[in-house]
Design a protein around this motif. Structure first.
Motif, PDB file in Angstrom:
ATOM      1  N   GLU A 194       0.888  -1.246  -0.124  1.00  0.00           N
ATOM      2  CA  GLU A 194      -0.044  -0.071   0.118  1.00  0.00           C
ATOM      3  C   GLU A 194       0.979   1.383  -0.087  1.00  0.00           C
ATOM      4  N   GLU A 357      -4.747   7.374  -5.230  1.00  0.00           N
ATOM      5  CA  GLU A 357      -4.367   6.219  -4.435  1.00  0.00           C
ATOM      6  C   GLU A 357      -4.780   6.456  -2.917  1.00  0.00           C
ATOM      7  N   TYR A 361      -7.488   3.817  -1.244  1.00  0.00           N
ATOM      8  CA  TYR A 361      -7.052   2.910   0.045  1.00  0.00           C
ATOM      9  C   TYR A 361      -8.024   3.157   1.159  1.00  0.00           C
ATOM     10  N   ILE A 370      -9.253  -4.231   3.745  1.00  0.00           N
ATOM     11  CA  ILE A 370      -7.569  -4.203   4.245  1.00  0.00           C
ATOM     12  C   ILE A 370      -7.657  -4.596   5.532  1.00  0.00           C
TER      13      ILE A 370
END
Length: 375
Positions: A194, A357, A361, A370
């Motif tokens: 990540e 990004e 996430y 996640i």
């Protein structure tokens, strides 16, 4: 300045991980040269390759200058200030031999050494500064007043606001490397899938370095009254060259810090000497990695290419230790400033990729895609 540092670091470190090269043997290569070329290509922007090459050239020069020659020069200045004057090339040879022994082992060897040295160095330096501040606790408020007065009320040097601003940006970037691009090279070697998480981790650097260590150093120097004030005007005096604030004994750099520590407790320069030597050593081996990755970007990966750079790097250690401080600082500033110009210019075009990004996430994190770990 603090906002700029955090924004630059999170952007460049995220991009560094996102666009790094990963090889079959487990090694990686990343940094501005990779995210500039790949990022510009992804966005359909021209000139990415040229800008990447420019950054690589400036990074190699920066590694030779600020990350190498300047560190060797300051280490020699501190050591010779305690044991007496002697040729700088002797210090340079010793440092070159030790540094080469470490960097020849690659990134794992560098990591193993720095993870032991840096915490000890930081505790040693901060501990010494804390003792001086505690002994002079009644002057801390006054010192903060002097710093803020110099920044906002004109009590500082009458050298021009623009000149002071430029110096501030130069020293801040030199201190925590925000916007320079070198931090992204180091963070690219981390093990993570990540990229944005490494950007978050990088935010600790300005806090520890700029907010804590630099503030403590400024307080110690101010409290020790090593800066000369004109009693008639209350303004800090310029030196004869008109380039900096005049100091007691006309010292600068690490010699000024040493004088400030020594004025409070006579044996503290010995403690500082240990910290400076460790700092110089850890900085040199770290910048050897930054310069190496820029070198291999230009000339290709391979043992012969890497060995050539490492030998040249160690030669510059000897040159830096033997040279005078002025030219070393000028060369270091020019190289690092050139790195920052190219990097910050490119970050402006690439920051949208970091925003995407972050959104990706955050959405995956909220959706439970996640895994969260409890500490």
């Amino acid at each position: 300045m603090a906002d700029f540092c955090t924004a630059a670091l999170i952007t460049e470190c995220t991009l560094g991980v996102k666009y790094r090269n990963e090889y079959e043997d487990g090694t990686v290569s990343g940094g501005p040269m990779y995210y500039i070329s790949k990022g510009f290509s992804e966005l359909g922007l021209p000139g990415g390759k040229i800008l990447a090459v420019l950054f690589s050239i400036f990074c190699i020069l920066g590694a030779f200058g600020g990350g190498n020659m300047f560190q060797a020069n300051q280490a020699h200045a501190q050591i010779s200030g305690i044991v007496g004057d002697y040729p700088g090339w002797i210090t340079g040879l010793v440092f070159a031999a030790v540094v080469f022994a470490v960097i020849v082992g690659g990134i794992k060897s560098i990591a193993n050494v720095t993870e032991k040295i840096v915490p000890f160095m930081g505790i040693l330096y901060v501990g010494a500064a804390l003792i001086i501040l505690l002994v002079n606790y009644d002057k801390i408020g006054w010192a903060f007043g002097q710093i803020f007065a110099g920044a906002f009320t004109g009590l500082g040097v009458a050298g021009g606001f623009v000149g002071a601003l430029i110096q501030g940006f130069k020293r801040a970037a030199f201190s925590n490397e925000a916007g320079v691009g070198s931090a992204a090279i180091a963070h690219s070697a981390v093990r993570t899938k990540e990229p944005i998480t490494e950007g978050f981790v990088s935010l600790l650097e300005p806090l520890i370095d700029t907010v804590v260590i630099c503030t403590m150093t400024a307080l110690v120097i101010t409290i020790s009254q090593q800066l000369i004030v004109d009693p008639a005007t209350g303004l800090y005096q310029l030196n004869e060259a008109g380039s900096a604030i005049a100091t007691v004994g006309d010292v600068s750099g690490v010699a000024l810090t040493s004088a400030a520590f020594g004025s409070a407790i006579s044996w503290f320069p010995y403690v500082l000497a240990i910290a400076v030597v460790l700092f110089a050593f850890s900085t040199m081996i770290s910048w050897s990695y930054y310069g190496l990755k820029s070198w291999t970007y230009l000339f290709g990966e391979g043992k012969n290419s890497e060995l050539t750079f490492k030998i040249i790097f160690c030669v510059f250690i000897v040159i830096g230790a033997a040279a005078s401080l002025g030219p070393v600082i000028d060369f270091s500033d020019a190289a690092i400033f050139a790195m920052a110009v190219v990097n910050i210019f490119c970050l402006y075009f690439l920051m949208g990729l970091v925003k995407k990004e972050l959104r990706s996430y955050a959405s995956r994190l909220s959706a439970g895609e996640i895994k969260k770990f409890k500490h």
